[in-house]
Design an enzyme around this catalytic site. Structure first.
Site, PDB file in Angstrom:
ATOM      1  N   GLU A  58     -31.151  15.902  77.745  1.00  0.00           N
ATOM      2  CA  GLU A  58     -32.313  14.546  77.381  1.00  0.00           C
ATOM      3  C   GLU A  58     -33.420  14.633  78.242  1.00  0.00           C
ATOM      4  OE1 GLU A  58     -29.851  11.245  77.453  1.00  0.00           O
ATOM      5  OE2 GLU A  58     -28.445  11.654  75.926  1.00  0.00           O
ATOM      6  N   ASN A  87     -27.361  14.455  71.239  1.00  0.00           N
ATOM      7  CA  ASN A  87     -26.541  13.516  71.999  1.00  0.00           C
ATOM      8  C   ASN A  87     -26.729  12.461  71.002  1.00  0.00           C
ATOM      9  OD1 ASN A  87     -26.021  15.346  73.869  1.00  0.00           O
ATOM     10  ND2 ASN A  87     -26.781  14.016  75.567  1.00  0.00           N
ATOM     11  N   GLU A 134     -22.848  14.972  72.717  1.00  0.00           N
ATOM     12  CA  GLU A 134     -22.592  13.890  73.393  1.00  0.00           C
ATOM     13  C   GLU A 134     -22.306  12.841  72.280  1.00  0.00           C
ATOM     14  OE1 GLU A 134     -24.338  11.790  76.785  1.00  0.00           O
ATOM     15  OE2 GLU A 134     -24.775  13.818  77.542  1.00  0.00           O
TER      16      GLU A 134
HETATM   17  C1  NOJ Z   1     -26.830  10.187  77.958  1.00  0.00           C
HETATM   18  C2  NOJ Z   1     -26.638  11.165  79.220  1.00  0.00           C
HETATM   19  O1  NOJ Z   1     -26.820  12.605  79.061  1.00  0.00           O
HETATM   20  C3  NOJ Z   1     -25.555  10.700  80.031  1.00  0.00           C
HETATM   21  O2  NOJ Z   1     -25.925  10.980  81.248  1.00  0.00           O
HETATM   22  C4  NOJ Z   1     -25.150   9.255  80.140  1.00  0.00           C
HETATM   23  O3  NOJ Z   1     -24.363   8.801  81.007  1.00  0.00           O
HETATM   24  C5  NOJ Z   1     -24.771   9.071  78.605  1.00  0.00           C
HETATM   25  N1  NOJ Z   1     -25.608   9.503  77.628  1.00  0.00           N
HETATM   26  C6  NOJ Z   1     -24.031   7.650  78.418  1.00  0.00           C
HETATM   27  O4  NOJ Z   1     -25.274   6.804  78.171  1.00  0.00           O
END
Ligand code: NOJ
Length: 467
Positions: free
Chosen positions: A156, A285, A364
Site C-alpha cells: 500500500e 487490498n 487483503e
Molecule cells: C491495510 C493495511 O495493509 C493494513 O496494515 C491495515 O491494518 C489493514 N489494511 C486494515 O485497515
C-alpha cells in the site's frame, strides 16, 4: 487451473511485538508512537514468540498460504547496511514453519516499518532510502529466495505515503503536497529498483506490488463527473498500478502536478528503471470503492475515521480542483465508515484485468469490528457475511476469465491496527489482550476452513446482473 492460494495476511509491526528483541533496530513507528504516547505495537499479538502456534492454527484452519511482511529494522542494523543475523534466523524459522505445515509463504518486503535511522535522514524524501531499500531487498532475496517464490516489494504505497505526508496521521506526521509527491516517487522508484535486482539476480518466482485498491465510481454520467473520476483514479490508483505494471507514471497527472510542484527529482535514468522493471502480478487490498463528484469548493481536506463509532460519519475527502468523495447514504457502512460494497471488488478486478492483464491476488480483505473476546467463541456472523460476499465477487470475476490467484483474509488473528489500536478487530482468531494474549478461534475461522476445504463451493453465490 493454477493453484488458488487461500490464507490470511499480517504485517510485522502489527503482530510481532518483540520490538527491542533479537537485535531489532528502532522503526519510525516505535519512535513516533512512543513519543506521542499512543497505543503501540511493542507487544502486539506477540507473534515474534508465538508464530509457531499461529501458523499451526492457520494449517488447522485449512490455509494454504500465509502473507506476512519482513521487518526491515530486524534485518538491517544500521545505515552501513550491516545484516542482523538474528533477524535472518527468525524469518528463516518462520518460513520453514510455514513450509513444514504445507503453507506457501507470500512475503511482503516493506509494510511501513521504516528503520528510524533512515527516517532521521528524511525517510522517503531522501533518495538514499531507495538505495538502502535495494540493498535490503537483495539481502532478503539472498537469504530466503531458495524457499520464497512470492514476493511483494511494497504494501500500500498510497496509504502509507498519503497518511505520512498529506493527512499527517502516520509518521512522520507531515501535511505537504510536495513531500507527498517526492515520497510517492521515491517509493515507486525503490520498488522498480528491487524488481531490477530480482531479475538480474535470477531469483526464482514472481515479484509484485500490493495496492490499497479503491475502484472509482461517479455520481452520474456527466462530462464533469468523468473528469473528476479520472482525477480520482490517478490519485487513488493509477500512480501505483500504471507505474508498477506498465512502467509509466500517468502523464496527465504529472502535467497537473507540475503546475504547483517541483518534479526535478524525476531523473531520466530513474524513468528508464521504472519503464523496464515492471511487476509480475498485482496484489489488491480491497476494503471499499470511492464514489466521486466534481470538485465544488474548499481546501484539500482528508479526514480519516480512526475512532470508530465515536467519529462515525466524519470521514471526508476533498482534493482541491480535482474531485470530492461522496458517501452514498443508502449504502451500508462499518463503524469506521468503510462502505460495504462487494460489487466494487468484482468490477475492480474486471477493470484491472482488462487494463493490465497481469495475475491478481486479493492480498487483503476483511472487516474491522468491536468484539467481546472474553466469551468462549466470538460469534462474528457479520464477518462471515462480509467475507462470503467478497469471495463471491472474486469467484464471479474468475468465472468471467479474470486471472485471480488467491484470497487473503485480513487477518488470520487479531492484531494491532495502527492508529485504531487493538479495539478494531479483524481476526479469524481472537487474541485476548487482557488474558495473556490467549488465542481463540472465532466462528469465521471454522467457516473459512470449510470454504477452503470445499474450494469455494461453500460460498453462497449471487450474481450482480448487467454492470
Ligand atoms: C491495510 C493495511 O495493509 C493494513 O496494515 C491495515 O491494518 C489493514 N489494511 C486494515 O485497515
Amino acid at each position: 487451473m493454477k493453484e488458488f492460494l487461500w490464507g490470511g495476511a499480517t504485517a510485522s509491526y502489527q503482530c510481532e511485538g518483540g520490538w527491542n528483541e533479537g537485535g531489532r533496530a528502532e522503526s519510525m513507528w516505535d519512535k513516533y508512537l512512543h513519543e506521542e504516547n499512543l497505543e503501540n505495537g511493542d507487544v502486539a499479538s506477540d507473534h515474534y514468540h508465538r508464530f509457531k502456534e499461529d501458523i499451526k492454527m492457520m494449517k488447522e484452519g485449512g490455509h494454504t498460504s500465509y502473507r506476512f511482511s519482513l521487518a526491515w529494522p530486524r534485518i538491517i542494523k544500521n545505515l552501513e547496511g550491516e545484516i542482523n543475523q538474528e533477524g535472518i534466523d527468525f524469518y528463516n524459522e518462520m518460513i520453514d514453519t510455514c513450509l513444514e505445515n504445507g503453507i506457501t509463504p507470500f512475503v511482503t518486503i516493506y509494510h511501513w516499518d521504516l528503520p528510524q535511522y533512515l527516517e532521521e535522514l528524511g525517510g522517503w524524501l531522501n533518495r538514499r532510502t531507495c538505495e538502502a531499500y535495494m540493498h535490503y531487498a537483495k539481502v532478503c532475496f539472498d537469504a530466503f529466495g531458495d524457499r520464497v517464490v512470492h514476493w511483494s516489494t511494497f504494501n500500500e504505497p498510497r496509504y502509507c505515503i498519503f497518511s505520512g505526508y498529506l493527512i499527517g496521521n502516520y509518521p512522520p506526521g507531515h501535511r505537504d503536497l510536495q513531500e507527498t509527491l517526492t515520497g510517492s516517487y521515491y517509493l515507486m522508484l525503490a520498488s522498480a529498483m528491487a524488481v531490477k535486482v530480482f531479475r538480474e539476480g535470477g531469483y526464482k518466482g514472481q515479484i509484485g506490488i500490493v495496492h490499497s485498491f479503491a475502484p472509482v465510481y461517479g455520481v452520474d454520467g456527466t462530462v464533469q463527473t468523468r473528469i473528476a473520476m479520472r482525477f480520482a483514479d490517478n490519485f487513488l490508483n493509477n500512480w501505483i498500478l500504471d507505474t508498477a505494471a506498465m512502467g509509466e507514471i500517468p502523464g496527465d497527472m504529472l502535467g497537473e502536478l507540475s503546475k504547483t510542484c517541483d518534479l526535478s527529482m524525476m531523473l531520466p535514468e530513474d524513468l528508464e528503471i521504472i519503464k523496464h522493471n515492471t511487476v509480475d502480478f498485482l496484489g489488491l487490498n480491497y476494503y471499499a470503492r470511492a464514489v466521486v463528484k466534481p470538485y465544488e469548493t474548499g481546501e484539500t481536506t482528508l479526514i480519516v475515521n480512526n475512532s470508530g463509532s465515536k467519529a462515525k460519519g466524519t470521514s471526508q475527502t476533498i482534493i482541491k480542483g480535482w474531485f470530492e468523495q461522496v458517501r452514498p447514504e443508502s449504502s451500508r457502512y462499518t463503524e469506521w465508515d468503510t462502505e460495504i460494497f462487494p460489487e466494487g471488488l468484482y468490477e475492480g478486478i474486471r477493470q484491472v484485468w482488462k487494463k493490465y492483464h497481469l495475475p491478481v491476488y486479493i492480498t487483503e480483505n476483511g472487516i474491522g469490528l468491536y468484539e467481546d473476546v472474553t466469551v468462549d467463541q466470538v460469534d462474528d456472523e457479520e464477518r462471515i457475511q462480509f467475507m462470503n460476499m467478497h469471495i463471491n465477487a472474486i469467484l464471479n470475476a474468475k468465472e468471467e476469465g479474470c486471472d485471480v490467484r488467491g484470497y487473503f483474509a485480513w487477518s488470520p488473528f487479531d492484531l494491532y491496527s495502527w492508529k485504531n489500536g487493538t479495539e478494531k478487530r479483524y481476526g479469524l482468531v481472537a487474541v485476548d489482550y487482557e488474558d495473556n494474549l490467549k488465542r481463540k478461534p472465532k466462528k469465521s475461522y471454522y467457516w473459512f476452513k470449510n470454504v477452503i476445504e470445499t474450494k469455494g463451493e461453500a460460498i453462497k453465490r449471487e450474481t450482480y446482473g448487467e454492470v
